[in-house]
Design an enzyme around this catalytic site. Structure first.
Site, PDB file in Angstrom:
ATOM      1  N   GLU A   1      -9.659  -1.838   5.175  1.00 40.61           N
ATOM      2  CA  GLU A   1     -10.339  -1.572   6.438  1.00 40.61           C
ATOM      3  C   GLU A   1     -11.542  -2.507   6.605  1.00 40.61           C
ATOM      4  O   GLU A   1     -12.012  -3.104   5.622  1.00 40.61           O
ATOM      5  CB  GLU A   1     -10.804  -0.107   6.466  1.00 40.61           C
ATOM      6  CG  GLU A   1      -9.671   0.925   6.377  1.00 40.61           C
ATOM      7  CD  GLU A   1      -8.895   1.115   7.685  1.00 40.61           C
ATOM      8  OE1 GLU A   1      -8.861   0.182   8.521  1.00 40.61           O
ATOM      9  OE2 GLU A   1      -8.313   2.199   7.869  1.00 40.61           O
TER      10      GLU A   1
ATOM     11  N   HIS B   1      -7.297  -4.658  10.166  1.00 37.09           N
ATOM     12  CA  HIS B   1      -7.050  -4.444   8.733  1.00 37.09           C
ATOM     13  C   HIS B   1      -5.750  -5.111   8.281  1.00 37.09           C
ATOM     14  O   HIS B   1      -4.833  -5.328   9.063  1.00 37.09           O
ATOM     15  CB  HIS B   1      -7.110  -2.963   8.333  1.00 37.09           C
ATOM     16  CG  HIS B   1      -5.950  -2.102   8.714  1.00 37.09           C
ATOM     17  ND1 HIS B   1      -6.096  -0.776   9.057  1.00 37.09           N
ATOM     18  CD2 HIS B   1      -4.616  -2.349   8.783  1.00 37.09           C
ATOM     19  CE1 HIS B   1      -4.911  -0.259   9.311  1.00 37.09           C
ATOM     20  NE2 HIS B   1      -4.001  -1.182   9.157  1.00 37.09           N
TER      21      HIS B   1
ATOM     22  N   ASP C   1       0.807  -1.216   0.000  1.00 35.15           N
ATOM     23  CA  ASP C   1       0.000   0.000   0.000  1.00 35.15           C
ATOM     24  C   ASP C   1       0.842   1.269   0.000  1.00 35.15           C
ATOM     25  O   ASP C   1       2.068   1.218   0.152  1.00 35.15           O
ATOM     26  CB  ASP C   1      -0.964  -0.007   1.200  1.00 35.15           C
ATOM     27  CG  ASP C   1      -0.282  -0.402   2.517  1.00 35.15           C
ATOM     28  OD1 ASP C   1       0.956  -0.406   2.577  1.00 35.15           O
ATOM     29  OD2 ASP C   1      -1.007  -0.710   3.475  1.00 35.15           O
TER      30      ASP C   1
ATOM     31  N   ASN D   1      -7.504  -2.646  14.247  1.00 35.79           N
ATOM     32  CA  ASN D   1      -8.912  -2.944  13.918  1.00 35.79           C
ATOM     33  C   ASN D   1      -9.031  -4.161  13.002  1.00 35.79           C
ATOM     34  O   ASN D   1     -10.088  -4.423  12.442  1.00 35.79           O
ATOM     35  CB  ASN D   1      -9.574  -1.720  13.264  1.00 35.79           C
ATOM     36  CG  ASN D   1      -8.945  -1.342  11.928  1.00 35.79           C
ATOM     37  OD1 ASN D   1      -8.016  -2.001  11.461  1.00 35.79           O
ATOM     38  ND2 ASN D   1      -9.437  -0.292  11.310  1.00 35.79           N
TER      39      ASN D   1
HETATM   40  C1  GLP Z   1      -0.557   0.387   8.573  1.00 28.65           C
HETATM   41  C2  GLP Z   1      -0.238  -0.413   7.316  1.00 28.65           C
HETATM   42  C3  GLP Z   1      -0.445  -1.887   7.517  1.00 28.65           C
HETATM   43  C4  GLP Z   1       0.198  -2.302   8.820  1.00 28.65           C
HETATM   44  C5  GLP Z   1      -0.495  -1.630   9.975  1.00 28.65           C
HETATM   45  C6  GLP Z   1       0.117  -1.979  11.336  1.00 28.65           C
HETATM   46  O1  GLP Z   1      -1.801   0.955   8.611  1.00 28.65           O
HETATM   47  N1  GLP Z   1      -0.974   0.006   6.163  1.00 28.65           N
HETATM   48  O2  GLP Z   1       0.084  -2.597   6.416  1.00 28.65           O
HETATM   49  O3  GLP Z   1       0.132  -3.691   8.970  1.00 28.65           O
HETATM   50  O4  GLP Z   1      -0.402  -0.247   9.812  1.00 28.65           O
HETATM   51  O5  GLP Z   1       1.215  -1.191  11.580  1.00 28.65           O
HETATM   52  P1  GLP Z   1       2.275  -1.430  12.709  1.00 28.65           P
HETATM   53  O6  GLP Z   1       3.074  -2.594  12.287  1.00 28.65           O
HETATM   54  O7  GLP Z   1       3.095  -0.177  12.755  1.00 28.65           O
HETATM   55  O8  GLP Z   1       1.518  -1.661  13.959  1.00 28.65           O
END
Ligand code: GLP
Length: 246
Positions: A142, A137, A68, A135
């Protein structure tokens, strides 16, 4: 099939994930890797860099596809996922720039989604790395996203904007409101998926992902239907699993 590996701490999560990546690129030097941003995979990327430096493991023939990218941040912005991936991994290993694919949010967004999707359709990702949002995702898919979705533009949930504000001076108004993300069906097309998560903040999402019903309200729950998923979590992220037995 979903396999859950519960380890002690973040370092061990990174080591377990690294073992799988190293084995993949050793057996298949032109492997296709699906990569993720966020704090969760950073330890894995550090081990890949260390191993590349010390043991010469090469990524010259590897192709990468990221999940993404934010909409509205230029590539050069320090918090763009383009910058994140270069700073945390690509600039420190021998992957070729032309083999790196990150969704681009520059220009016509619809065209960018189509182009990314077409590129994904030409390959099969050998190993897809995933984090998980608090959440539930995956990528930026989402809750409520169709399991049939392909690369698309999303409006980020308020909880996601809040979670990610830490990268933007803790100022929610600085966090982009939209992103371009691989869809859930793109993620599910990978041969193997590794999801890494640590910390108490992920415990509920992990519980719903592993033990909850398979529902579009918890995007990560779709992974229960994938033939080869490894969930690597620390004790804190595992703390809501099997709670009733304690
Ligand atoms: C972001 C990314 C996800 C990631 C998530 C968790 O929103 N788009 O791909 O898995 O956050 O992030 P973190 O690993 O910093 O908790």
């Amino acid at each position: 099939m979903m396999r859950v590996i519960r380890v002690k701490d973040y370092q061990q999560i990174s080591e377990k994930a690294f073992e799988i990546i190293k084995q993949t690129v050793t057996e298949k030097p032109d492997a296709v890797l699906g990569l993720a941003t966020g704090s969760s995979p950073v330890g894995l990327y550090q081990l890949m860099i260390k191993d590349h430096r010390e043991n010469g493991t090469s990524y010259r023939e590897v192709r990468t596809f990221n999940l993404d990218e934010y909409v509205g941040l230029p590539k050069e912005h320090p918090e763009s996922y383009y910058s994140f991936m270069h700073n945390n991994l690509f600039d420190h290993i021998d992957v070729k720039e032309e083999n790196i694919h990150i969704p681009s949010s520059e220009g016509d967004l619809k065209e960018q989604c189509e182009a990314y999707n077409n590129a994904l359709e030409e390959v099969q990702i050998d190993v897809q790395i995933l984090g998980i949002g608090s959440n539930g995702h995956i990528g930026f898919n989402e809750p409520g996203t169709s399991f049939d979705s392909v690369t698309h533009i999303v409006d980020l949930n308020e909880s996601t904007i809040k979670d990610n504000a830490r990268f933007f001076d803790n100022d929610m108004s600085k966090v982009p409101a939209q992103a371009i993300t691989m869809g859930i069906s793109n993620v599910m097309a990978a041969k193997k998926i590794i999801l890494v998560a640590n910390g108490e903040n992920k415990a509920n999402a992990i519980q719903a992902c592993v033990m909850g019903p398979v529902t579009e309200f918890v995007p990560a729950s779709v992974l229960q239907e994938h033939p080869d998923v490894v969930i690597i979590i620390d004790e804190a992220a595992a703390s809501s699993l099997y709670k009733e037995k304690r």
